[in-house]
Scaffold this motif. Structure first.
Motif, PDB file in Angstrom:
ATOM      1  N   VAL A  68       0.846  -1.196   0.000  1.00 37.26           N
ATOM      2  CA  VAL A  68       0.000   0.000   0.000  1.00 37.26           C
ATOM      3  C   VAL A  68       0.879   1.243   0.000  1.00 37.26           C
ATOM      4  CG1 VAL A  68      -1.624   1.370   1.351  1.00 37.26           C
ATOM      5  CG2 VAL A  68      -2.016  -1.071   1.083  1.00 37.26           C
ATOM      6  N   ALA A  69       1.916   1.214   0.821  1.00 37.70           N
ATOM      7  CA  ALA A  69       2.778   2.393   0.965  1.00 37.70           C
ATOM      8  C   ALA A  69       3.991   2.379   0.050  1.00 37.70           C
ATOM      9  CB  ALA A  69       3.253   2.501   2.416  1.00 37.70           C
ATOM     10  N   PHE A  70       4.359   1.191  -0.463  1.00 36.60           N
ATOM     11  CA  PHE A  70       5.569   1.071  -1.269  1.00 36.60           C
ATOM     12  C   PHE A  70       5.530   2.011  -2.469  1.00 36.60           C
ATOM     13  CE2 PHE A  70       8.120  -1.312  -4.527  1.00 36.60           C
ATOM     14  CZ  PHE A  70       9.346  -1.150  -3.910  1.00 36.60           C
ATOM     15  N   TYR A  71       4.342   2.201  -3.032  1.00 32.01           N
ATOM     16  CA  TYR A  71       4.215   3.057  -4.200  1.00 32.01           C
ATOM     17  C   TYR A  71       4.035   4.523  -3.819  1.00 32.01           C
ATOM     18  CZ  TYR A  71       3.946  -1.325  -6.661  1.00 32.01           C
ATOM     19  OH  TYR A  71       4.255  -2.565  -7.144  1.00 32.01           O
ATOM     20  N   GLY A  72       3.933   4.806  -2.525  1.00 35.78           N
ATOM     21  CA  GLY A  72       3.828   6.187  -2.084  1.00 35.78           C
ATOM     22  C   GLY A  72       5.080   6.981  -2.368  1.00 35.78           C
ATOM     23  N   LYS A 127      -0.250  -7.444  -3.834  1.00 40.19           N
ATOM     24  CA  LYS A 127      -0.594  -6.754  -5.073  1.00 40.19           C
ATOM     25  C   LYS A 127      -1.945  -6.043  -4.955  1.00 40.19           C
ATOM     26  CE  LYS A 127       2.217  -6.909  -7.631  1.00 40.19           C
ATOM     27  NZ  LYS A 127       3.344  -5.978  -7.809  1.00 40.19           N
ATOM     28  N   ILE A 128      -2.871  -6.622  -4.195  1.00 42.66           N
ATOM     29  CA  ILE A 128      -4.131  -5.927  -3.920  1.00 42.66           C
ATOM     30  C   ILE A 128      -3.849  -4.638  -3.142  1.00 42.66           C
ATOM     31  CG2 ILE A 128      -6.297  -6.059  -2.608  1.00 42.66           C
ATOM     32  CD1 ILE A 128      -6.339  -9.070  -3.324  1.00 42.66           C
ATOM     33  N   GLY A 129      -2.899  -4.718  -2.220  1.00 42.16           N
ATOM     34  CA  GLY A 129      -2.492  -3.520  -1.482  1.00 42.16           C
ATOM     35  C   GLY A 129      -1.928  -2.455  -2.398  1.00 42.16           C
ATOM     36  N   SER A 130      -1.145  -2.874  -3.404  1.00 40.76           N
ATOM     37  CA  SER A 130      -0.572  -1.888  -4.336  1.00 40.76           C
ATOM     38  C   SER A 130      -1.658  -1.235  -5.181  1.00 40.76           C
ATOM     39  CB  SER A 130       0.477  -2.556  -5.232  1.00 40.76           C
ATOM     40  OG  SER A 130      -0.124  -3.358  -6.230  1.00 40.76           O
ATOM     41  N   GLY A 135      -3.185   1.256  -2.955  1.00 46.13           N
ATOM     42  CA  GLY A 135      -2.257   2.365  -2.764  1.00 46.13           C
ATOM     43  C   GLY A 135      -2.186   3.282  -3.966  1.00 46.13           C
ATOM     44  N   GLN A 136      -2.173   2.690  -5.181  1.00 41.99           N
ATOM     45  CA  GLN A 136      -2.067   3.496  -6.400  1.00 41.99           C
ATOM     46  C   GLN A 136      -3.418   4.051  -6.844  1.00 41.99           C
ATOM     47  OE1 GLN A 136       0.156   0.233  -8.574  1.00 41.99           O
ATOM     48  NE2 GLN A 136       1.093   2.019  -9.523  1.00 41.99           N
ATOM     49  N   GLY A 137      -4.448   3.183  -6.810  1.00 45.63           N
ATOM     50  CA  GLY A 137      -5.711   3.551  -7.406  1.00 45.63           C
ATOM     51  C   GLY A 137      -6.649   4.320  -6.501  1.00 45.63           C
ATOM     52  N   ALA A 138      -6.472   4.195  -5.197  1.00 43.87           N
ATOM     53  CA  ALA A 138      -7.398   4.857  -4.268  1.00 43.87           C
ATOM     54  C   ALA A 138      -6.695   5.910  -3.416  1.00 43.87           C
ATOM     55  CB  ALA A 138      -8.063   3.816  -3.369  1.00 43.87           C
ATOM     56  N   ILE A 139      -5.743   5.479  -2.608  1.00 44.95           N
ATOM     57  CA  ILE A 139      -5.113   6.419  -1.674  1.00 44.95           C
ATOM     58  C   ILE A 139      -4.293   7.476  -2.404  1.00 44.95           C
ATOM     59  CG2 ILE A 139      -3.502   6.628   0.256  1.00 44.95           C
ATOM     60  CD1 ILE A 139      -4.339   3.832   1.130  1.00 44.95           C
ATOM     61  N   ALA A 140      -3.527   7.054  -3.414  1.00 48.10           N
ATOM     62  CA  ALA A 140      -2.657   8.001  -4.116  1.00 48.10           C
ATOM     63  C   ALA A 140      -3.450   9.102  -4.803  1.00 48.10           C
ATOM     64  CB  ALA A 140      -1.802   7.256  -5.144  1.00 48.10           C
ATOM     65  N   THR A 141      -4.660   8.777  -5.256  1.00 51.48           N
ATOM     66  CA  THR A 141      -5.456   9.792  -5.953  1.00 51.48           C
ATOM     67  C   THR A 141      -5.942  10.897  -5.020  1.00 51.48           C
ATOM     68  OG1 THR A 141      -7.446   8.437  -5.647  1.00 51.48           O
ATOM     69  CG2 THR A 141      -6.228   8.133  -7.692  1.00 51.48           C
ATOM     70  N   LEU A 142      -5.880  10.641  -3.701  1.00 46.49           N
ATOM     71  CA  LEU A 142      -6.308  11.666  -2.743  1.00 46.49           C
ATOM     72  C   LEU A 142      -5.410  12.900  -2.773  1.00 46.49           C
ATOM     73  CD1 LEU A 142      -7.115   9.425   0.381  1.00 46.49           C
ATOM     74  CD2 LEU A 142      -8.753  10.474  -1.199  1.00 46.49           C
ATOM     75  N   ARG A 143      -4.194  12.742  -3.316  1.00 49.91           N
ATOM     76  CA  ARG A 143      -3.258  13.876  -3.324  1.00 49.91           C
ATOM     77  C   ARG A 143      -3.783  15.040  -4.159  1.00 49.91           C
ATOM     78  NH1 ARG A 143      -1.344  10.451  -7.295  1.00 49.91           N
ATOM     79  NH2 ARG A 143      -0.422  11.399  -9.167  1.00 49.91           N
ATOM     80  N   ASN A 144      -4.736  14.768  -5.050  1.00 52.00           N
ATOM     81  CA  ASN A 144      -5.282  15.817  -5.912  1.00 52.00           C
ATOM     82  C   ASN A 144      -6.435  16.586  -5.265  1.00 52.00           C
ATOM     83  OD1 ASN A 144      -3.525  15.182  -8.101  1.00 52.00           O
ATOM     84  ND2 ASN A 144      -4.831  13.425  -8.594  1.00 52.00           N
TER      85      ASN A 144
END
Length: 574
Positions: free
Chosen positions: A353-357, A488-491, A494-503
């Motif tokens: 989840v965080a690795f791609y942060g 991989k579900i965590g990734s 992390g990429q598709g849900a949490i990361a998009t919050l930055r916008n």
């Protein structure tokens, strides 16, 4: 065993002496000819693998498995570079850039396919055997890579849709490589250096990423003249557009080359003796395969009649349980076992989840070190800075972290490395998130490098290794596949849900996203308590299948003294 049971149990077939063996490759099979009990023959044969000195056959196993991970990492890494070039070639009307939804869809397509591959190949490797499945995932990767490199849009088919299709298929092959390469390496490895062997296989991810950055750099330099003629990426048409179109196809297609080289060796690798013993119950074949592996041959060739007789006896006498759905659910209904699976799967999930942060900060990091693409004065300058920037990012902590792990896994241990990594990453993400708006670009660069290092000298390495060691042979691949799929579900989250919050709120939420990732790292500390330390322990010890030597065999061995050969080791030495 009662007298009645003894009368009803078919006798073990006498073992037949086999030819072969020299000073370099001892014929271990002939050392055990006087052993009739299949359980004891299993223990003695596996002891030879566990205690074998590190040799070329171990290097060969690492290289064959590692080339697959090199390919996997290369294919995953180049997707960001691929998307940049797809935007230039096919989306000139959008200023040469893919829209964010298409960009995310292409990146997440590989992860979605990977989940399917990890679960599917993980189960099949336990059901039909490691040997029968190993190599098939490379065939899928080669096929999908070539299809992707030759894809082209048309009025009725969008190029993004085609790329997504091929990358889902590519992900299935990549996913299959996770459980197969892990368990095959662990089951062939010597106990003393098993962590280093598995770590060396996984560390090829760093080399794959590095190669992807170099290939991109060389392609950019090779097409410098055509790319320099365009003042910006939104004006790259004609000669420039043809050059970029050739570049992305060559970049993607190169991923099939190492896979094709490794394919023959994977298809001809012998079945792991542990699988042949514990699942196939083929004692003669497994004992011959041990000898074949250590002498560099593809597989053993036992006497067919002796093999049939011994296999019939082993069906009745082997002490390890037979694999079945009922046994699978029985095994994981035991508290210790399901907590172990939660520990491996949960740790991998929280990590990814965080690795791609970290990658969310690439633009800030590149700007700090002077390789931002914002001021690019030509398409060549844009792609050159992209290539160099990615090269620096890979070298900044990631590659060193992999190899420090390899050097220390069998001395420090897996659990301390994972625990220490999660603790340090929690601290780094807390500082990064809560002080994001006040620290300088140089401070962010320092945190970035440290995070990259401790991801790889930490849970990114150990979450791959531990699931390949702690589960019983009959469910080792399935359980590794479940753990890897959780990651991989965590990734994807992390990429598709949490990361998009930055916008949110005009793109000012990146600090809050990093704070969320800090929470996931903190939870990873908790799941690490559920996994055991595995260094310098045999796989049978770790999964509870190191049964004591039968008393009759012990008496026979003690009576025979040293005459049975210097290579006869009892289970007490395991």
């Amino acid at each position: 065993m009662s007298d009645e049971t003894a009368r009803n149990t078919p006798p073990s077939a006498p073992a037949h002496k086999t030819a072969g063996g020299n000073n370099a490759y001892h014929n271990f099979h002939n050392d055990f000819l006087h052993i009739q009990d299949p359980n004891e023959r299993r223990r003695l044969a596996l002891a030879e693998i566990d205690k074998a000195p590190f040799g070329w056959y171990h290097v060969r196993a690492c290289v064959v498995a590692g080339v697959g991970f090199f390919t996997d990492s290369y294919d995953i890494f180049v997707v960001s570079l691929l998307n940049v070039m797809l935007g230039i070639v096919y989306f000139q009307d959008s200023k040469g850039k893919l829209n964010p939804n298409s960009d995310n869809a292409i990146k997440l397509a590989t992860s979605a396919g990977t989940v399917v591959g990890q679960l599917g190949f993980g189960y099949l490797a336990d059901h039909v055997g490691r040997k029968k499945m190993y190599g098939l995932e490379l065939i899928v990767i080669i096929f999908a890579t070539i299809g992707q490199a030759l894809a082209s849009g048309s009025p009725s088919v969008n190029i993004v849709g085609l790329i997504i299709f091929w990358r889902v298929l590519l992900g299935v092959g990549i996913g299959g490589d996770y459980p197969l390469s892990s368990i095959i390496t662990s089951e062939f490895a010597t106990t003393k250096w098993r962590g280093a062997m598995m770590g060396a296989v996984f560390a090829q991810q760093g080399i794959g990423q590095l190669t992807g950055a170099f290939v991109m750099l060389f392609l950019t330099l090779g097409f410098k003249e055509a790319l320099s003629a365009s003042p910006s990426i939104d004006q790259c048409d004609g000669w420039c557009g043809v050059a970029v179109d050739k570049m992305w196809r060559a970049l993607v297609g190169f991923g099939a080359v190492p896979a094709a080289i490794a394919l023959y060796y994977r298809l001809t690798i012998p079945e792991t003796p542990r699988y042949t013993f514990d699942v196939g119950r083929d004692v003669e074949k497994a004992a011959e395969d041990v000898k074949a592996y250590m002498s560099g041959r593809n597989e053993g060739r036992p006497d067919d009649m002796a093999r049939l007789q011994t296999r019939m006896a082993a069906q009745e006498q082997m002490q390890t349980p037979k694999a079945s759905w009922s046994d699978f659910f029985r095994h994981y209904s035991i508290r210790k076992n399901y907590l172990l699976l939660i520990g491996t799967a949960g740790s991998w999930f929280l990590l990814d989840v965080a690795f791609y942060g970290v990658s969310l900060n690439n633009a800030v990091i590149l700007e700090t070190i002077g390789f931002s693409t914002k001021g690019a004065h030509s398409t060549y300058d844009f792609l050159y800075k992209t290539a160099i920037g990615n090269l620096i990012i890979v070298l900044a902590g990631a590659v060193p972290g992999y190899w420090v792990s390899v050097a220390t896994l069998d001395t420090l241990g897996r659990k301390p490395i994972q625990m220490g990594g999660f603790i340090i990453l929690t601290i780094l993400f807390i500082v990064w998130g809560f002080a994001y708006n006040v620290i300088s670009g140089q401070a962010k660069l320092a945190i970035f490098v440290l995070a990259q290092f401790f991801f790889n000298f930490g849970p990114n390495m150990t979450t791959f290794i531990i699931p390949g060691e702690v589960f019983p042979t009959r469910y080792r691949s399935t359980s590794h596949g479940i753990s890897a799929a959780s990651g991989k579900i965590g990734s994807i989250i992390g990429q598709g849900a949490i990361a998009t919050l930055r916008n949110r709120e005009g793109g000012t939420w990146l600090n809050h996203v990093l704070q969320i990732y800090a929470l996931f790292m903190l939870l990873g500390i908790g799941t690490t308590f559920l996994v055991p330390e595995t260094k310098r322990k045999t796989l049978e010890e770790l999964c509870g299948e190191d049964q004591p030597m039968p008393s009759a065999i012990a008496e026979d061995r003690s009576g025979s003294g040293s005459g049975s050969g210097s290579h006869n080791k009892g289970p007490e030495s395991l």
